[in-house]
Design a protein around this motif. Structure first.
Motif, short mmCIF file in Angstrom:
data_model
loop_
_atom_site.label_atom_id
_atom_site.label_comp_id
_atom_site.label_asym_id
_atom_site.label_seq_id
_atom_site.Cartn_x
_atom_site.Cartn_y
_atom_site.Cartn_z
N ARG A 16 5.76 -1.74 -4.18
CA ARG A 16 5.23 -2.01 -2.75
C ARG A 16 3.82 -2.20 -2.83
N SER B 46 2.62 -5.68 -1.12
CA SER B 46 1.75 -5.79 -0.22
C SER B 46 0.32 -6.21 -0.44
N GLY C 256 3.52 -4.99 10.99
CA GLY C 256 3.83 -4.04 9.67
C GLY C 256 4.33 -2.73 10.54
#
Length: 89
Positions: A51, A55, A82
């Motif tokens: 993640r 990201s 988001g």
């Protein structure tokens, strides 16, 4: 980082690199299931690393886009939605 975090991060990097080859975004979840069968703690470290890396890549792409827009005099693009968009300040 400790050995678990290092190994999980290395595996996350390899898995992300393989996404285009395999052609499925589900690869991360599939690898996570394999890890979780032996170690939930390592699975969590792997998912966190994946993640964070994904990201960061999205954020860098957006930053490059905004810089290009600013240099060419274009209006600034809105950031993609988001999870923080649901937070009221």
């Amino acid at each position: 980082m400790g050995i678990m975090e290092d190994l999980a991060d290395d595996l996350a990097k390899e898995t992300i690199a393989a996404l285009d080859i395999v052609g499925s975004e589900e690869l991360i979840q599939d690898v996570a299931r394999v890890i979780g069968a032996s170690s939930v703690t390592t699975q969590e470290a792997f998912l966190t690393a994946a993640r964070v890396r994904l990201s960061e890549a999205r954020a860098r792409e957006y930053l490059r886009k905004r810089i290009a827009e600013a240099k060419s005099g274009q209006a600034a693009s809105a950031p993609p939605p988001g999870s923080e968009d649901d937070i009221e300040y």
